[in-house]
Design a protein around this motif. Structure first.
Motif, PDB file in Angstrom:
ATOM      1  N   ILE A  51     -24.172  23.100 -31.996  1.00 53.85           N
ATOM      2  CA  ILE A  51     -24.797  24.404 -32.221  1.00 53.85           C
ATOM      3  C   ILE A  51     -23.776  25.443 -32.671  1.00 53.85           C
ATOM      4  N   ASN A  52     -24.237  26.395 -33.461  1.00 58.29           N
ATOM      5  CA  ASN A  52     -23.436  27.571 -33.777  1.00 58.29           C
ATOM      6  C   ASN A  52     -23.491  28.495 -32.554  1.00 58.29           C
ATOM      7  N   GLU A  53     -22.433  28.539 -31.789  1.00 58.77           N
ATOM      8  CA  GLU A  53     -22.448  29.258 -30.514  1.00 58.77           C
ATOM      9  C   GLU A  53     -22.637  30.758 -30.689  1.00 58.77           C
ATOM     10  N   ASP A  54     -22.111  31.311 -31.778  1.00 65.53           N
ATOM     11  CA  ASP A  54     -22.190  32.762 -31.966  1.00 65.53           C
ATOM     12  C   ASP A  54     -23.628  33.235 -32.135  1.00 65.53           C
ATOM     13  N   GLN A  55     -24.407  32.501 -32.937  1.00 64.87           N
ATOM     14  CA  GLN A  55     -25.774  32.940 -33.185  1.00 64.87           C
ATOM     15  C   GLN A  55     -26.799  32.223 -32.312  1.00 64.87           C
ATOM     16  N   GLY A  56     -26.409  31.098 -31.710  1.00 69.18           N
ATOM     17  CA  GLY A  56     -27.312  30.395 -30.804  1.00 69.18           C
ATOM     18  C   GLY A  56     -28.290  29.477 -31.485  1.00 69.18           C
ATOM     19  N   TRP A  57     -28.255  29.388 -32.791  1.00 70.60           N
ATOM     20  CA  TRP A  57     -29.136  28.483 -33.530  1.00 70.60           C
ATOM     21  C   TRP A  57     -28.375  27.997 -34.761  1.00 70.60           C
ATOM     22  N   GLY A  58     -28.891  26.929 -35.380  1.00 66.15           N
ATOM     23  CA  GLY A  58     -28.208  26.381 -36.549  1.00 66.15           C
ATOM     24  C   GLY A  58     -26.965  25.598 -36.159  1.00 66.15           C
ATOM     25  N   ARG A  59     -26.348  25.006 -37.152  1.00 63.84           N
ATOM     26  CA  ARG A  59     -25.192  24.138 -36.938  1.00 63.84           C
ATOM     27  C   ARG A  59     -23.877  24.909 -36.970  1.00 63.84           C
ATOM     28  N   THR A  60     -22.900  24.380 -36.249  1.00 64.97           N
ATOM     29  CA  THR A  60     -21.550  24.902 -36.329  1.00 64.97           C
ATOM     30  C   THR A  60     -20.894  24.438 -37.634  1.00 64.97           C
ATOM     31  N   ASP A  61     -19.890  25.176 -38.085  1.00 65.52           N
ATOM     32  CA  ASP A  61     -19.168  24.847 -39.328  1.00 65.52           C
ATOM     33  C   ASP A  61     -20.134  24.631 -40.488  1.00 65.52           C
TER      34      ASP A  61
END
Length: 319
Positions: A60-70
């Motif tokens: 997970i993209n931790e900053d936004q809480g949704w979507g993929r990281t990188d």
């Protein structure tokens, strides 16, 4: 211990991470909301299921809480260059792969529950993730058009993502829910549970949509297991998102006690409120729901694990 959790997206996923930390040996079944699902670019997108899967699977993209990281957005940029929308719903390149695989499998005849299981084989989320239904359910929101004054109905994603809930929600309708059936394993998991938890997910468009599928609310209400919820409202405001907008659409105030009474003593055995809402304990208790005030801000995994332990302790007391 067999725990069933009814979960939406970001709030549900982050709570589950804390729950796994608190009781790593528990057998956890997650019944995920699919009312947020939307078809885009010919693909079936399941935002809440994917948020749970990515969060617990480490993608997970931790900053936004949704979507993929990188994540990268080359496909989105190319679609925009062709003038193909919608531009307001951003799917990343890595995320596209999940939706392509899901859509191919569904087109091949696999139900969403089987597809979700296959996707989880890669991510290994540490829970059994079930969609609430294999049938198509989409949450729509009725709003008054500010330009024409006429009422129109739009997909929840358009209301939430594009409009940022800037218009008052006149009604929230889980289209298709009345005709839907619980996905395989959902009712069985509820019946076999030792504890059922309602995390701080949106009570209207996340947990409310799950409960709108015929048979699920009844199964939870009749379950032998205690049912404990955690308030998504802290200090009179949603912890995240714009839950107050959709709560107003169903005539519920944005308070910890009002949300508990919205679920009702026929569903809930216990309810946790934040320490800032300790004055709600008396009201909720008087309604026949055991209630405690504890810190409910999911600032990190340890804080969330403490919330989960408090919910399990209250469930034990409510037996």
């Amino acid at each position: 211990m067999r725990i069933v959790v009814l979960a939406g997206g970001i709030g549900g996923a982050r709570f589950l991470r804390g729950l796994l930390s608190a009781v790593p040996d528990a057998e956890i079944t997650v019944i995920g909301n699919t009312g947020d699902d939307i078809h885009l670019f010919g693909l079936k997108v399941c935002p809440d299921l994917d948020t749970v899967m990515y969060t617990l699977g480490g993608g997970i993209n931790e900053d936004q809480g949704w979507g993929r990281t990188d994540e990268s957005f080359t496909v989105k940029e190319e679609l925009a260059a062709y003038g193909v929308g919608p531009s307001w719903f951003g799917l990343g390149d890595r995320d596209f792969a999940t939706h392509i695989v899901r859509t191919q499998m569904i087109d091949a005849g696999y139900p969403l529950s089987a597809v979700t299981e296959a996707l989880c084989d890669r991510w290994q989320p540490g829970v059994r993730l079930l969609p609430m239904s294999d049938d198509r359910v989409e949450t729509h929101v009725a709003v008054n058009d500010p330009e024409t004054g006429e009422r129109r109905v739009i997909h929840f994603q358009e209301y939430w993502v594009k409009l940022r809930a800037s218009l008052d929600a006149e009604a929230v309708v889980p289209v298709g829910a009345e005709q839907a059936k619980p996905a395989p394993g959902v009712l069985e998991a509820i019946a076999a549970a030792d504890v059922i938890l309602l995390p701080p997910s949106n009570p209207v468009v996340s947990i409310g949509t799950i409960l709108a599928v015929p048979g699920i609310r009844e199964a939870v209400a009749q379950a032998a297991a205690p049912v404990v919820g955690l308030s998504p409202i802290v200090g009179g405001s949603p912890v995240r998102g714009m839950a107050d907008k959709v709560l107003a659409a169903v005539g519920v105030e944005s308070t910890a006690s009002a949300v508990a009474l919205h679920y009702g003593p026929g569903l809930l055995d216990g309810w946790l409120v934040d320490t800032s809402d300790a004055d709600a304990v008396e009201t909720v208790t008087a309604a026949g729901i055991a209630c405690r005030a504890v810190p409910l801000m999911m600032t990190d995994t340890d804080a969330t694990a403490a919330m989960a332990r408090a919910a399990l302790e209250l469930a034990e007391q409510a037996r």
